[in-house]
Design a protein around this motif. Sequence first.
Motif, mmCIF file in Angstrom:
data_model
loop_
_atom_site.group_PDB
_atom_site.id
_atom_site.type_symbol
_atom_site.label_atom_id
_atom_site.label_comp_id
_atom_site.label_asym_id
_atom_site.label_seq_id
_atom_site.Cartn_x
_atom_site.Cartn_y
_atom_site.Cartn_z
ATOM 1 N N ALA A 1 0.829 -1.199 0.000
ATOM 2 C CA ALA A 1 0.000 0.000 0.000
ATOM 3 C C ALA A 1 0.864 1.250 0.000
ATOM 4 O O ALA A 1 2.000 1.254 0.505
ATOM 5 N N ARG A 2 0.308 2.315 -0.580
ATOM 6 C CA ARG A 2 0.908 3.651 -0.511
ATOM 7 C C ARG A 2 -0.171 4.619 -0.069
ATOM 8 O O ARG A 2 -1.275 4.651 -0.637
ATOM 9 N N ALA A 3 0.132 5.422 0.949
ATOM 10 C CA ALA A 3 -0.816 6.405 1.470
ATOM 11 C C ALA A 3 -0.202 7.798 1.356
ATOM 12 O O ALA A 3 0.907 8.032 1.842
ATOM 13 N N LEU A 4 -0.905 8.709 0.697
ATOM 14 C CA LEU A 4 -0.516 10.117 0.639
ATOM 15 C C LEU A 4 -1.246 10.812 1.776
ATOM 16 O O LEU A 4 -2.438 11.127 1.672
ATOM 17 N N ALA B 1 -6.346 -15.249 -4.495
ATOM 18 C CA ALA B 1 -7.071 -14.101 -5.030
ATOM 19 C C ALA B 1 -6.186 -12.863 -4.914
ATOM 20 O O ALA B 1 -5.318 -12.781 -4.042
ATOM 21 N N ARG B 2 -6.426 -11.892 -5.798
ATOM 22 C CA ARG B 2 -5.713 -10.624 -5.757
ATOM 23 C C ARG B 2 -6.735 -9.499 -5.858
ATOM 24 O O ARG B 2 -7.588 -9.484 -6.763
ATOM 25 N N LEU B 3 -6.629 -8.552 -4.938
ATOM 26 C CA LEU B 3 -7.526 -7.395 -4.891
ATOM 27 C C LEU B 3 -6.693 -6.128 -4.968
ATOM 28 O O LEU B 3 -5.698 -5.981 -4.256
ATOM 29 N N SER B 4 -7.113 -5.195 -5.836
ATOM 30 C CA SER B 4 -6.444 -3.896 -5.922
ATOM 31 C C SER B 4 -7.491 -2.793 -6.014
ATOM 32 O O SER B 4 -8.596 -3.004 -6.541
ATOM 33 N N ASP C 1 -1.121 13.771 3.368
ATOM 34 C CA ASP C 1 -1.670 15.119 3.239
ATOM 35 C C ASP C 1 -2.963 15.118 2.437
ATOM 36 O O ASP C 1 -3.924 15.807 2.772
ATOM 37 N N ALA C 2 -2.991 14.339 1.359
ATOM 38 C CA ALA C 2 -4.159 14.319 0.478
ATOM 39 C C ALA C 2 -5.246 13.387 0.967
ATOM 40 O O ALA C 2 -6.400 13.482 0.521
ATOM 41 N N GLY C 3 -4.917 12.447 1.869
ATOM 42 C CA GLY C 3 -5.906 11.484 2.340
ATOM 43 C C GLY C 3 -6.302 10.480 1.285
ATOM 44 O O GLY C 3 -7.432 9.972 1.281
ATOM 45 N N THR C 4 -5.391 10.170 0.369
ATOM 46 C CA THR C 4 -5.663 9.220 -0.700
ATOM 47 C C THR C 4 -4.556 8.166 -0.741
ATOM 48 O O THR C 4 -3.519 8.302 -0.079
ATOM 49 N N GLY C 5 -4.772 7.137 -1.543
ATOM 50 C CA GLY C 5 -3.750 6.111 -1.666
ATOM 51 C C GLY C 5 -4.240 4.948 -2.494
ATOM 52 O O GLY C 5 -5.310 4.987 -3.110
ATOM 53 N N ASN C 6 -3.434 3.888 -2.536
ATOM 54 C CA ASN C 6 -3.807 2.682 -3.251
ATOM 55 C C ASN C 6 -3.275 1.484 -2.493
ATOM 56 O O ASN C 6 -2.332 1.603 -1.698
ATOM 57 N N LEU C 7 -3.893 0.336 -2.734
ATOM 58 C CA LEU C 7 -3.425 -0.880 -2.079
ATOM 59 C C LEU C 7 -3.703 -2.085 -2.959
ATOM 60 O O LEU C 7 -4.568 -2.066 -3.828
#
Length: 384
Positions: A240-243, A268-271, A245-251
């Motif tokens: 995972a990456r969390a930004l 299984a793979r979830l994104s 300041d922006a309150g956004t990210g991906n995992l």
Amino acid sequence: MPKCTVLGSPVPDPAGRRGRMRAGTRRLLLALPVLLALLFLAAYLLVDAWLEGAGGRRALERALQDRIGLPVRLEGEFRVMLLPSVGVSGTALVVGEPGPATELLRSDRYAVALALEPLFHRRLLIESVEFGSGTLHLERWPESEEPSTGAAHSSVQLPEIEHLEILDFKVFAAADGDQPYLLRELSIKQFAAGRASPFRLEVQDYGAWDGSLTWDPQRSALDVTAAGAGFWSGEIRLHARALLDAGTGNLALDWAGGAEDSGRGREARLSLTYALVAGGVRMHGIRLAAEPLLVEGEGCLLTGARPALHLELAAGRVDADALPDWAALTGPTETEAADTAVGLDLNIRLKAAEMLAGGAVARQAVLQVGGVPDCTLADAATAD
């Protein structure tokens, strides 16, 4: 008779000399513990006199505030400690504006280890911090004054620290949430910007995670790699990456489930990408691949008195008989008591171009778990 004088050197006495040397060595060995005890006492008195007599409490508050970037108050007991390391311990440490409606963190006990050499120069260099039995209000985390643009500016300050440990904390994720999460343990070691730092995270009923995290202060970005086990079967690996300041990210999650009756394990793979909103978490670009199943969609996780997951999903071809047992997935395992079940409501709607069930085939079918997915509460809270 005339007196006779014998001239010459005295006869050496090696045995006597060795005896005197052994006696001196014994006296030194006997005195060494006393000297060490006196040095230990002198160090304690020196550290104690400065910390207690020269505004040590206020100095520690300033040092912690410089590290965290938020106001810190030490309201309870304040004790100097020498073992297991030099530092201070006490009760009632508060981060943020003190008060039940404003404070970000309150710890009923704490211990702060300090580097010894700077103390002799009346400087505080924090090496490790331990918090125990307290509360943490995530919804009170200070917001960024301006959106993150990738510049060097960052409203989030994460200091270097040798060891941070938080034990048995109640974590409130939303202002209206009266059921907090119980953080059993958060431990981070050798944390510094740009360094992969090992960590452990355990939340009651939600599993335990071990891995590493890397902090990029230029982008206010936190990268996490971990493996977790909990109420689900098998192991989940997370990237995972969390930004912040922006309150956004991906995992991305890779799940290797337990072996089925056929002896073949499930994988299984979830994104997805996500954005923090006032009512919880908004999720976009959801993609679940569990061969031969491929599902895409969007949804939200509402955090309140009882968390609720809302998902709108679509797929081309679905074998309904091969789908997981949702009740078993979110409930206790066979060896767990019912009162340990995860409190998570599922509201999932899956639309399939073709669905197989019990040997029959249905086209343009809809499979629904729980109620109708509805993320308007999250969107309305964000608009407000």
